[in-house]
Design a protein around this motif. Structure first.
Motif, PDB file in Angstrom:
ATOM      1  N   ALA A 120       0.829  -1.214   0.000  1.00 26.01           N
ATOM      2  CA  ALA A 120       0.000   0.000   0.000  1.00 26.01           C
ATOM      3  C   ALA A 120       0.857   1.256   0.000  1.00 26.01           C
ATOM      4  CB  ALA A 120      -0.932  -0.009   1.208  1.00 26.01           C
ATOM      5  N   ASP A 121       1.999   1.215   0.677  1.00 25.86           N
ATOM      6  CA  ASP A 121       2.906   2.365   0.675  1.00 25.86           C
ATOM      7  C   ASP A 121       3.452   2.638  -0.727  1.00 25.86           C
ATOM      8  OD1 ASP A 121       2.630   2.767   3.388  1.00 25.86           O
ATOM      9  OD2 ASP A 121       4.420   1.609   3.916  1.00 25.86           O
ATOM     10  N   ASP A 122       3.752   1.576  -1.478  1.00 27.13           N
ATOM     11  CA  ASP A 122       4.415   1.718  -2.775  1.00 27.13           C
ATOM     12  C   ASP A 122       3.449   1.955  -3.933  1.00 27.13           C
ATOM     13  OD1 ASP A 122       6.768   1.204  -1.419  1.00 27.13           O
ATOM     14  OD2 ASP A 122       6.785  -0.930  -1.918  1.00 27.13           O
ATOM     15  N   TRP A 123       2.222   1.498  -3.780  1.00 31.19           N
ATOM     16  CA  TRP A 123       1.279   1.421  -4.903  1.00 31.19           C
ATOM     17  C   TRP A 123       0.178   2.471  -4.720  1.00 31.19           C
ATOM     18  CZ3 TRP A 123      -2.230  -3.452  -5.908  1.00 31.19           C
ATOM     19  CH2 TRP A 123      -2.761  -3.376  -7.209  1.00 31.19           C
ATOM     20  N   ASP A 124       0.403   3.663  -5.240  1.00 33.15           N
ATOM     21  CA  ASP A 124      -0.560   4.752  -5.058  1.00 33.15           C
ATOM     22  C   ASP A 124      -1.926   4.398  -5.636  1.00 33.15           C
ATOM     23  OD1 ASP A 124       1.453   6.189  -3.886  1.00 33.15           O
ATOM     24  OD2 ASP A 124       1.906   7.401  -5.661  1.00 33.15           O
TER      25      ASP A 124
ATOM     26  N   ASN B 124      -0.006  10.205  -1.520  1.00 34.19           N
ATOM     27  CA  ASN B 124       1.131   9.315  -1.256  1.00 34.19           C
ATOM     28  C   ASN B 124       1.082   8.648   0.116  1.00 34.19           C
ATOM     29  OD1 ASN B 124       2.658  11.730  -3.083  1.00 34.19           O
ATOM     30  ND2 ASN B 124       3.013   9.625  -3.695  1.00 34.19           N
ATOM     31  N   THR B 125       0.108   8.999   0.946  1.00 30.55           N
ATOM     32  CA  THR B 125       0.007   8.389   2.271  1.00 30.55           C
ATOM     33  C   THR B 125      -1.401   7.828   2.475  1.00 30.55           C
ATOM     34  OG1 THR B 125      -0.524  10.565   3.236  1.00 30.55           O
ATOM     35  CG2 THR B 125       1.782   9.871   3.282  1.00 30.55           C
TER      36      THR B 125
ATOM     37  N   GLY C  80      -2.918   2.622  12.606  1.00 26.32           N
ATOM     38  CA  GLY C  80      -2.509   3.743  13.444  1.00 26.32           C
ATOM     39  C   GLY C  80      -1.142   4.282  13.066  1.00 26.32           C
ATOM     40  N   TRP C  81      -0.218   3.378  12.800  1.00 27.92           N
ATOM     41  CA  TRP C  81       1.143   3.763  12.429  1.00 27.92           C
ATOM     42  C   TRP C  81       1.125   4.598  11.146  1.00 27.92           C
ATOM     43  CZ3 TRP C  81       4.564  -0.113   9.449  1.00 27.92           C
ATOM     44  CH2 TRP C  81       5.798   0.464   9.149  1.00 27.92           C
ATOM     45  N   LYS C  82       0.370   4.153  10.151  1.00 29.15           N
ATOM     46  CA  LYS C  82       0.329   4.865   8.877  1.00 29.15           C
ATOM     47  C   LYS C  82      -0.375   6.212   9.000  1.00 29.15           C
ATOM     48  CE  LYS C  82       2.457   1.527   6.836  1.00 29.15           C
ATOM     49  NZ  LYS C  82       3.880   1.693   6.441  1.00 29.15           N
ATOM     50  N   LEU C  83      -1.369   6.308   9.875  1.00 38.12           N
ATOM     51  CA  LEU C  83      -2.086   7.575  10.038  1.00 38.12           C
ATOM     52  C   LEU C  83      -1.356   8.546  10.957  1.00 38.12           C
ATOM     53  CD1 LEU C  83      -5.807   6.382  10.217  1.00 38.12           C
ATOM     54  CD2 LEU C  83      -4.571   7.371   8.277  1.00 38.12           C
TER      55      LEU C  83
ATOM     56  N   ALA D  31      -3.001   9.544  15.744  1.00 33.49           N
ATOM     57  CA  ALA D  31      -3.386   9.486  14.331  1.00 33.49           C
ATOM     58  C   ALA D  31      -3.870  10.850  13.857  1.00 33.49           C
ATOM     59  CB  ALA D  31      -4.468   8.434  14.121  1.00 33.49           C
ATOM     60  N   ARG D  32      -3.690  11.097  12.571  1.00 35.08           N
ATOM     61  CA  ARG D  32      -4.144  12.355  11.967  1.00 35.08           C
ATOM     62  C   ARG D  32      -5.243  12.016  10.958  1.00 35.08           C
ATOM     63  NH1 ARG D  32       1.489  15.705  10.837  1.00 35.08           N
ATOM     64  NH2 ARG D  32       2.663  14.876  12.598  1.00 35.08           N
ATOM     65  N   ILE D  33      -6.469  12.311  11.348  1.00 38.68           N
ATOM     66  CA  ILE D  33      -7.606  12.068  10.470  1.00 38.68           C
ATOM     67  C   ILE D  33      -7.907  13.387   9.768  1.00 38.68           C
ATOM     68  CG2 ILE D  33      -9.954  11.203  10.305  1.00 38.68           C
ATOM     69  CD1 ILE D  33      -7.956   9.186  11.449  1.00 38.68           C
TER      70      ILE D  33
END
Length: 428
Positions: free
Chosen positions: A109-113, A183-184, A172-175, A205-207
């Motif tokens: 998911a990080d690599d594949w926009d 890109n995120t 949570g880590w990704k947010l 987390a940042r919503i």
């Protein structure tokens, strides 16, 4: 491209014919006299060279386009292969392989926009699968075979809990990352509808957009952390969710320009804490929710422009706390709310501007207290409220310069409504 090549070929042949014609008719320019003919040959040669260069550029461009298309196809194939591999891992019969699949899918998911939402959907889909948390009681009167089956199920559930916790922690880590549009993981949809949630760390987390859906989910047993998060856009919904045990922690979370919806939720044993929360211009919706046990805490909070709605809620037991909170702007509504046994506390709170209304509320049982509260703005109202058994205690305010408003009481103050002495309620 073929048209350009044809034009180039025709132009080149024309220039060649022109040179041939001049040579063939004995008109080769002399070095000492025929300057016009010499210039004509120069022009023809220049045209031919320019056309050749153009053709070379077109051919190179075409090769580049073909190379890029091939690279794109190869990249898509690579992502697809990774997607298939991670999906197979995630649905393996072995818990350790499933957990590896969680991290593989997150990395993809990080690599594949273009495919990030698909990867998120797979992870959330795993959370929606049937799941019974471990640490269930042994069935009474169970046979040895049933006990053995129970122990096997407990082991499997315990291992699956680690996998599910990895999914929640990864989200949570990704947010928590700095948002970068496109890109995120921010501004995507996280559909956890109907999931059983028994732990997870989304603290910080940042919503900032998108939709996080816990509709119909069950929160049970463990701690789910949203503390120190920021909600500044999008939707976070808990419609008809059940909070039957454990702790859901929203401490020190900031809300603005977001809808957080708990409408229809059932609080039946868990602690759900918004302690030290800041509620800006947003909607926090508890309409038609039920509180039967546990603790719903909006203590030490700042209400500075939000709309908080408990309209038509059923407060039958447990505790609802607004202690030490500051109501400076916005609104908090308990319109047509049924107070049927809960302990509701506004102790040590300050009412300085937010509209807090109990219009049409029914106080049937339980206790609502405003001990040491400061009423500095005429913004608290009990118009059309019914007092029929509950205790509503405003007897010991800190400041009462702008008392709450009530209807007239031609038969005297209702039993259970305790007002400061000798100051009575104001009238419109």
């Amino acid at each position: 491209m073929l048209l350009m090549l044809a034009i180039a070929a025709v132009t080149t042949l024309g220039a060649a014919w022109l040179i041939w014609f001049m040579l063939g008719n004995g008109r080769l320019p002399k070095l000492n006299g025929d300057t016009a003919g010499l210039e004509l040959i120069k022009v023809a040669l220049a045209i031919t060279a320019g056309i050749g260069a153009t053709v070379a550029l077109v051919v190179a461009y075409r090769k580049q386009r073909l190379s890029e298309a091939a690279e794109k196809r190869e990249r898509a194939k690579h992502f697809h292969e990774r997607y298939v591999t991670a999906s197979e891992q995630l649905y393996s019969a072995t818990a350790g392989v499933r957990q590896a699949g969680v991290y593989a899918m997150a990395s993809l998911a990080d690599d594949w926009d273009e495919g990030r939402q698909n990867c998120i959907d797979v992870l959330c889909g795993y959370m929606r699968m049937p799941y019974t948390p471990p640490e269930q009681p042994v069935p009474e009167g169970a046979t040895p075979q049933q006990v053995a089956e129970y122990e096997r199920n407990e082991r499997e559930a315990s291992m699956d809990r680690h996998v599910r916790r990895a999914v929640m922690d990864t989200i949570g880590w990704k947010l928590r990352a700095v948002p970068v549009y496109g890109n995120t993981w921010h501004e995507h949809i996280f559909d956890l509808t109907g999931a059983v949630i028994d732990g997870g760390d989304l603290s910080g987390a940042r919503i900032i957009g998108g939709w996080v859906k816990f509709d119909g989910a069950r929160f049970t047993g463990k701690v789910v952390r949203f503390n120190d998060a920021s909600f500044s856009g999008g939707f976070v919904t808990f419609n008809d969710a059940t909070f039957d045990s454990g702790h859901v922690d929203f401490r020190a979370t900031r809300f603005s320009d977001v809808i957080v919806d708990f409408s229809g939720a059932k609080f039946s044993g868990a602690t759900v804490s918004f302690d030290e929360g800041h509620f800006g211009a947003m909607l926090l919706d508890f309409r038609n929710s039920e509180l039967t046990s546990g603790f719903l805490a909006l203590t030490n909070a700042e209400f500075a422009g939000s709309t908080v709605a408990f309209d038509f809620a059923q407060l039958q037991g447990g505790k609802l706390g607004f202690d030490n909170s500051d109501f400076s702007a916005g609104s908090v509504g308990f319109e047509a709310t049924r107070f049927g046994g809960s302990s509701v506390q506004f102790d040590n709170s300050e009412f300085t501007g937010a509209a807090v209304t109990f219009a049409g509320a029914k106080f049937l049982d339980g206790r609502v207290t405003f001990h040491n509260a400061a009423f500095r703005s005429p913004s608290v109202g009990f118009k059309y409220a019914h007092f029929k058994g509950a205790t509503v205690d405003l007897s010991t305010p800190n400041t009462y310069t702008s008392p709450p408003s009530f209807d007239d009481f031609p038969d005297g103050v209702p039993e259970g409504l305790i007002l400061p002495d000798p100051v009575g309620p104001t009238k419109d």
